[in-house]
Design a protein around this motif. Structure first.
Motif, short mmCIF file in Angstrom:
data_model
loop_
_atom_site.label_atom_id
_atom_site.label_comp_id
_atom_site.label_asym_id
_atom_site.label_seq_id
_atom_site.Cartn_x
_atom_site.Cartn_y
_atom_site.Cartn_z
N UNK A 134 0.85 -1.19 0.00
CA UNK A 134 0.00 0.00 0.00
C UNK A 134 0.88 1.23 0.00
N UNK A 135 0.43 2.26 -0.65
CA UNK A 135 1.21 3.49 -0.65
C UNK A 135 1.21 4.07 0.76
N UNK A 136 2.29 4.73 1.09
CA UNK A 136 2.43 5.30 2.42
C UNK A 136 1.46 6.43 2.65
N UNK A 137 1.46 6.95 3.84
CA UNK A 137 0.55 8.06 4.13
C UNK A 137 0.90 9.26 3.27
N UNK A 138 -0.11 9.93 2.85
CA UNK A 138 0.09 11.12 2.03
C UNK A 138 0.72 12.21 2.87
N UNK A 139 1.56 12.97 2.22
CA UNK A 139 2.21 14.07 2.91
C UNK A 139 1.16 15.10 3.31
N UNK A 140 1.38 15.74 4.41
CA UNK A 140 0.44 16.77 4.86
C UNK A 140 0.64 18.05 4.07
N UNK A 141 0.83 19.09 4.75
CA UNK A 141 0.98 20.39 4.15
C UNK A 141 2.46 20.73 3.99
N UNK A 142 2.77 21.64 3.10
CA UNK A 142 4.13 22.13 2.98
C UNK A 142 4.57 22.79 4.28
N UNK A 143 3.62 23.29 5.03
CA UNK A 143 3.94 23.91 6.31
C UNK A 143 4.52 22.90 7.30
N UNK A 144 4.27 21.62 7.07
CA UNK A 144 4.78 20.59 7.97
C UNK A 144 6.25 20.27 7.73
N UNK A 145 6.80 20.72 6.61
CA UNK A 145 8.20 20.44 6.30
C UNK A 145 9.13 21.32 7.13
N UNK A 146 10.27 20.76 7.48
CA UNK A 146 11.27 21.51 8.24
C UNK A 146 12.32 22.01 7.26
N UNK A 147 12.55 23.31 7.19
CA UNK A 147 13.55 23.82 6.25
C UNK A 147 14.96 23.40 6.67
N UNK A 148 15.80 23.18 5.67
CA UNK A 148 17.19 22.85 5.93
C UNK A 148 18.03 24.10 5.75
N UNK A 149 19.11 24.22 6.51
CA UNK A 149 19.94 25.41 6.36
C UNK A 149 20.58 25.47 4.96
N UNK A 150 20.68 26.65 4.44
CA UNK A 150 21.29 26.86 3.13
C UNK A 150 22.80 26.74 3.27
N UNK A 151 23.45 25.93 2.43
CA UNK A 151 24.89 25.75 2.57
C UNK A 151 25.65 27.07 2.39
N UNK A 152 26.63 27.30 3.25
CA UNK A 152 27.38 28.56 3.24
C UNK A 152 28.07 28.80 1.91
#
Length: 77
Positions: free
Chosen positions: A43-61
């Protein structure tokens, strides 16, 4: 088991019928195999929620000037 299936896509049914004939199978056998393949696949996994649920990653220096250097990065100029 005899069952009636309604609202099948006509072109998909024709393709199934032709392929079953090429393989020397009945339509019932081909449908049974298709159903079995469908129900045994993971079965396909749970659908992703909102983009608001994503955690941003730091931008590489090393890319702090990327917006200024985008033409060089993309086009090599």
């Amino acid at each position: 088991m005899d069952k009636t299936i309604r609202n099948l896509d006509a072109s998909a049914y024709r393709a199934l019928k032709a392929r079953a004939a090429q393989e020397g199978k009945s339509i019932g056998r081909a449908v049974s195999e298709a159903i079995q393949a469908y129900v045994t696949r993971p079965a396909s996994g749970p659908r992703a929620g909102s983009l608001r649920d994503l955690t941003p990653e730091p931008y590489p220096a090393e890319h702090d000037r990327l917006s200024e250097e985008i033409d060089t990065v993309v086009y090599g100029v």
